[in-house]
Every structure is written in C-alpha cells, then in structure tokens.
Motif scaffolding. Structure first.
Motif, PDB file in Angstrom:
ATOM      1  N   LYS A  40       0.826  -1.207   0.000  1.00 49.77           N
ATOM      2  CA  LYS A  40       0.000   0.000   0.000  1.00 49.77           C
ATOM      3  C   LYS A  40       0.863   1.262   0.000  1.00 49.77           C
ATOM      4  O   LYS A  40       0.506   2.263  -0.612  1.00 49.77           O
ATOM      5  N   ILE A  41       1.999   1.190   0.675  1.00 51.40           N
ATOM      6  CA  ILE A  41       2.929   2.324   0.660  1.00 51.40           C
ATOM      7  C   ILE A  41       3.414   2.567  -0.764  1.00 51.40           C
ATOM      8  O   ILE A  41       3.421   3.702  -1.254  1.00 51.40           O
ATOM      9  N   GLN A  42       3.803   1.496  -1.447  1.00 51.17           N
ATOM     10  CA  GLN A  42       4.291   1.624  -2.825  1.00 51.17           C
ATOM     11  C   GLN A  42       3.197   2.135  -3.749  1.00 51.17           C
ATOM     12  O   GLN A  42       3.446   2.974  -4.609  1.00 51.17           O
ATOM     13  N   GLN A  43       1.967   1.673  -3.571  1.00 48.55           N
ATOM     14  CA  GLN A  43       0.848   2.142  -4.403  1.00 48.55           C
ATOM     15  C   GLN A  43       0.646   3.640  -4.208  1.00 48.55           C
ATOM     16  O   GLN A  43       0.419   4.368  -5.175  1.00 48.55           O
ATOM     17  N   LYS A  64       1.110   6.534  -6.981  1.00 52.49           N
ATOM     18  CA  LYS A  64      -0.026   7.428  -7.258  1.00 52.49           C
ATOM     19  C   LYS A  64       0.407   8.896  -7.256  1.00 52.49           C
ATOM     20  O   LYS A  64      -0.041   9.682  -8.063  1.00 52.49           O
ATOM     21  N   PHE A  65       1.299   9.270  -6.315  1.00 54.47           N
ATOM     22  CA  PHE A  65       1.703  10.656  -6.179  1.00 54.47           C
ATOM     23  C   PHE A  65       3.066  10.946  -6.812  1.00 54.47           C
ATOM     24  O   PHE A  65       3.634  12.019  -6.628  1.00 54.47           O
ATOM     25  N   GLY A  66       3.594   9.981  -7.560  1.00 58.01           N
ATOM     26  CA  GLY A  66       4.846  10.193  -8.273  1.00 58.01           C
ATOM     27  C   GLY A  66       6.053  10.356  -7.382  1.00 58.01           C
ATOM     28  O   GLY A  66       6.988  11.068  -7.722  1.00 58.01           O
TER      29      GLY A  66
END
Length: 88
Positions: free
Chosen positions: A77-80, A84-86
């Motif tokens: 989830k951290i990586q997602q 998402k925010f570049g």
C-alpha cells in the motif's frame, strides 16, 4: 458521586491533551494558510511547528504506554501511494 469517580487517569489526561493539540494544530494550520503578511505567517509557522512537536511528544508517550495503537501500513500500500503521487 464520590471523589474517585471524578478523577482523571493518566490515560484520560493524555487523551485530552492529544485531542486538544490536534485541534490547536488544525487551527494554526488554517491561520497560517490564510495569512497574507509574510512576517506574521512566519510567526504562525514557528508556532505551528512547536504545537506539532508537542502533539508528537504526547502521541509518542501514549504509544510507549500502549494507549495509542497504530497499525503499520503494508509495504504494498505504501508503494501504491508513492506511485499514485509520483514519489520515488
């Protein structure tokens, strides 16, 4: 009502202090965002940092005592969120 039922525990006091700090930092954040004078904004930024530092001290103390449990974020989830925010 007896006197012992009106006394606050350490946990109650810290919960109240944390809730107060959250409210205070929210208000100072709004004041800072809406400030048009650079000098005054700088003062608000300084106060905001102090208030966030106090909030963190209370939060840390509550965690040490087991009174504020936080579930760690899953690495996926951290990586997602980073993606998402570049953020690298």
């Amino acid at each position: 009502m007896n006197s012992t039922s009106t006394m606050f525990s350490d946990k109650d006091r810290l919960q109240d202090a944390l809730a107060s700090q959250k409210l205070i930092t929210g208000n100072y954040n709004t004041f800072t965002n809406e400030c048009v004078t650079p000098e005054v904004r700088g003062v608000f930024m300084s106060i905001l940092k102090e208030e966030h530092d106090m909030q963190n001290e209370i939060f840390t103390e509550m965690q040490k005592r087991g009174w504020y449990q936080v579930t760690p974020a899953e690495p996926q989830k951290i990586q997602q969120t980073k993606t998402k925010f570049g953020v690298q």
